[in-house]
Design a protein around this motif. Structure first.
Motif, short mmCIF file in Angstrom:
data_model
loop_
_atom_site.label_atom_id
_atom_site.label_comp_id
_atom_site.label_asym_id
_atom_site.label_seq_id
_atom_site.Cartn_x
_atom_site.Cartn_y
_atom_site.Cartn_z
N LEU A 277 0.83 -1.20 0.00
CA LEU A 277 0.00 0.00 0.00
C LEU A 277 0.86 1.25 0.00
O LEU A 277 1.72 1.43 0.86
CB LEU A 277 -0.91 0.03 1.24
CG LEU A 277 -1.70 1.32 1.46
CD1 LEU A 277 -2.74 1.52 0.36
CD2 LEU A 277 -2.36 1.34 2.84
N PHE A 278 0.62 2.11 -0.99
CA PHE A 278 1.12 3.48 -0.98
C PHE A 278 -0.10 4.38 -0.78
O PHE A 278 -1.04 4.34 -1.57
CB PHE A 278 1.79 3.85 -2.31
CG PHE A 278 3.02 3.06 -2.64
CD1 PHE A 278 4.26 3.44 -2.15
CD2 PHE A 278 2.94 1.95 -3.46
CE1 PHE A 278 5.41 2.73 -2.45
CE2 PHE A 278 4.08 1.22 -3.78
CZ PHE A 278 5.32 1.61 -3.28
N ILE B 140 0.53 -7.19 4.90
CA ILE B 140 0.53 -5.82 4.38
C ILE B 140 1.88 -5.16 4.59
O ILE B 140 2.46 -5.20 5.68
CB ILE B 140 -0.55 -4.96 5.09
CG1 ILE B 140 -1.88 -5.71 5.17
CG2 ILE B 140 -0.70 -3.62 4.38
CD1 ILE B 140 -2.50 -6.04 3.85
N SER B 141 2.38 -4.52 3.54
CA SER B 141 3.52 -3.60 3.63
C SER B 141 2.99 -2.23 3.24
O SER B 141 2.43 -2.07 2.14
CB SER B 141 4.64 -4.04 2.69
OG SER B 141 5.65 -3.04 2.62
N GLU B 142 3.14 -1.24 4.10
CA GLU B 142 2.47 0.03 3.85
C GLU B 142 3.40 1.22 3.99
O GLU B 142 4.31 1.22 4.81
CB GLU B 142 1.26 0.19 4.79
CG GLU B 142 1.60 -0.01 6.26
CD GLU B 142 0.38 -0.26 7.13
OE1 GLU B 142 -0.69 -0.58 6.59
OE2 GLU B 142 0.52 -0.14 8.36
N GLU B 143 3.16 2.21 3.16
CA GLU B 143 3.87 3.49 3.20
C GLU B 143 2.84 4.60 3.04
O GLU B 143 1.97 4.52 2.18
CB GLU B 143 4.89 3.60 2.06
CG GLU B 143 6.00 2.57 2.07
CD GLU B 143 6.94 2.75 0.89
OE1 GLU B 143 7.07 3.91 0.40
OE2 GLU B 143 7.52 1.75 0.44
N ASN B 144 2.97 5.64 3.87
CA ASN B 144 2.10 6.80 3.74
C ASN B 144 2.95 8.03 3.42
O ASN B 144 3.96 8.27 4.07
CB ASN B 144 1.31 7.02 5.02
CG ASN B 144 0.29 5.91 5.24
OD1 ASN B 144 0.63 4.81 5.63
ND2 ASN B 144 -0.97 6.20 4.96
N ILE C 95 7.56 5.47 -5.47
CA ILE C 95 7.02 4.55 -6.46
C ILE C 95 8.03 4.29 -7.57
O ILE C 95 8.16 3.16 -8.06
CB ILE C 95 5.70 5.10 -7.05
CG1 ILE C 95 4.62 5.11 -5.98
CG2 ILE C 95 5.25 4.27 -8.25
CD1 ILE C 95 3.28 5.63 -6.44
N GLU C 96 8.77 5.31 -7.95
CA GLU C 96 9.78 5.12 -8.99
C GLU C 96 10.84 4.11 -8.54
O GLU C 96 11.23 3.22 -9.30
CB GLU C 96 10.44 6.45 -9.33
CG GLU C 96 11.40 6.37 -10.51
CD GLU C 96 11.85 7.72 -11.00
OE1 GLU C 96 12.14 7.83 -12.20
OE2 GLU C 96 11.89 8.68 -10.19
N ASP C 97 11.30 4.22 -7.29
CA ASP C 97 12.26 3.25 -6.75
C ASP C 97 11.66 1.85 -6.72
O ASP C 97 12.33 0.85 -7.03
CB ASP C 97 12.70 3.65 -5.34
CG ASP C 97 13.63 4.86 -5.33
OD1 ASP C 97 14.17 5.20 -6.41
OD2 ASP C 97 13.79 5.47 -4.26
N ILE D 65 6.75 8.32 -14.42
CA ILE D 65 6.37 7.21 -13.54
C ILE D 65 5.14 6.51 -14.10
O ILE D 65 5.06 5.27 -14.13
CB ILE D 65 6.12 7.72 -12.11
CG1 ILE D 65 7.41 8.27 -11.52
CG2 ILE D 65 5.56 6.60 -11.23
CD1 ILE D 65 7.24 8.91 -10.18
N ILE D 66 4.17 7.28 -14.55
CA ILE D 66 2.99 6.69 -15.17
C ILE D 66 3.40 5.88 -16.40
O ILE D 66 2.92 4.76 -16.62
CB ILE D 66 1.98 7.79 -15.55
CG1 ILE D 66 1.42 8.44 -14.28
CG2 ILE D 66 0.84 7.22 -16.39
CD1 ILE D 66 0.52 9.63 -14.54
#
Length: 332
Positions: free
Chosen positions: A19-20, A42-46, A56-58, A83-84
């Motif tokens: 989750l981002f 779950i692995s999450e980043e806010n 997200i790029e990394d 990125i998109i």
């Protein structure tokens, strides 16, 4: 949204989710929902709007997506074209892992993508990231006939009421609905509690509350915290209103004020109570963050924020800046 629902293999007993999400109430609402699914790891980043692109790029560049079955990007606008393009260029079997759910104008004005559901409205009303994720998760469980424990937790009355509380606050529909609706769902109080006790304590309390309660209500300690915070907030808003200055800004009459707390509530309070008939309010959270708020139908904050490197929605937006920019802003 149904075209984004993945097929889960019968052999998969534990789904791996990344989750981002945003770092506000709506963003952490997504964390709370995922915590209700015991069949998931779950692995999450806010993130802030400014930090999400690099993360997200990394994630994509280092092929970390191979370690997850689903990758959610929730309540975040990605306006970095490269990125998109990187996600669009991934093989279809990898790209389908990515699910981008957002309601901000910065996102909804983009061209459609087969891994994104970007809408301002759902079921005839304004939506938010938490509600979009809830809709996806419930549909995922039902269409695959999987993760029944998680589905039961997600469809409890307490969880549904929590989602509506977050939606009412994040869309500011709370300011437009009858009083009995706000009394039932407590959207403003929910946001106050989130910022008062911090995201970690908030998520823990919400998970316990939603799993164990029949409805979304406050306990005695939470009620005390909210009452105390309400008193402090009202004093803060009144003080900041007295500090408001008016100036011309990018063709509009704007009020500006320095503030480090209650940003959205302050914007609403100023726009509904000022006597200067301003078009928008500029809230400067020194040293490097600026929030924009308006309640005028003829004012669109998105192009203003985007021109300054930020984003958001028509009536709520923001951007990061240098100290020199703030100095120049006050001089002009």
């Amino acid at each position: 949204m149904n075209n984004l629902i993945i097929k889960i293999p019968d052999s998969l007993k534990k789904i791996r989710i990344k989750l981002f999400s945003h770092n506000d109430l709506d963003g952490y609402g997504a964390n709370v929902l995922l915590s209700l699914i015991p069949e998931a790891t779950i692995s999450e980043e806010n993130h802030t709007y400014e930090s999400i692109a690099e993360s997200i790029e990394d994630f994509v560049d280092n092929n970390v997506f191979y370690y997850f079955d689903l990758i959610f990007i929730v309540d975040l606008a990605i306006d970095e074209v490269n990125i998109i393009d990187k996600i669009n260029s991934l093989p279809a079997d990898i790209r389908k892992k990515f699910i981008w759910l957002d309601h901000h104008d910065t996102s909804t004005r983009l061209e459609p993508m087969d891994w994104a559901y970007l809408v301002k409205d759902l079921n005839g009303r304004l939506t938010c990231g938490t509600e979009l994720l809830w809709t996806y998760l419930v549909t995922l469980c039902r269409e695959n006939n999987k993760f029944n424990k998680g589905l039961n937790n997600l469809t409890k009355a307490s969880t549904i009421e929590f989602v509506e509380s977050v939606r009412l606050y994040d869309t500011w529909d709370w300011s437009r609905v009858p009083k009995d609706i706000t009394l039932k769902y407590q959207p403003v109080e929910n946001n106050m509690l989130f910022y008062s006790i911090g995201y970690s304590s908030y998520m823990s309390r919400m998970k316990i509350k939603l799993l164990n309660n029949a409805s979304f209500t406050w306990d005695e300690l939470e009620s005390f915290i909210i009452l105390n915070e309400e008193k402090n907030k009202n004093l803060y808003l009144e003080k900041k209103m007295k500090d408001l200055k008016v100036k011309s800004f990018m063709g509009y009459t704007a009020g500006y004020v320095f503030a480090e707390a209650h940003i959205s509530d302050l914007g609403y309070y100023i726009m509904t109570n000022n006597k200067e008939n301003i078009d928008l309010v500029i809230i400067i959270n020194a040293p490097n963050k600026v929030s924009l708020r308006t309640n005028k139908e003829n004012v669109d904050l998105v192009p203003i924020a985007k021109s300054l490197g930020g984003g958001g929605s028509q009536k709520t937006a923001g951007f990061s800046c240098s100290e020199e920019f703030i100095v120049q802003l006050l001089k002009d």
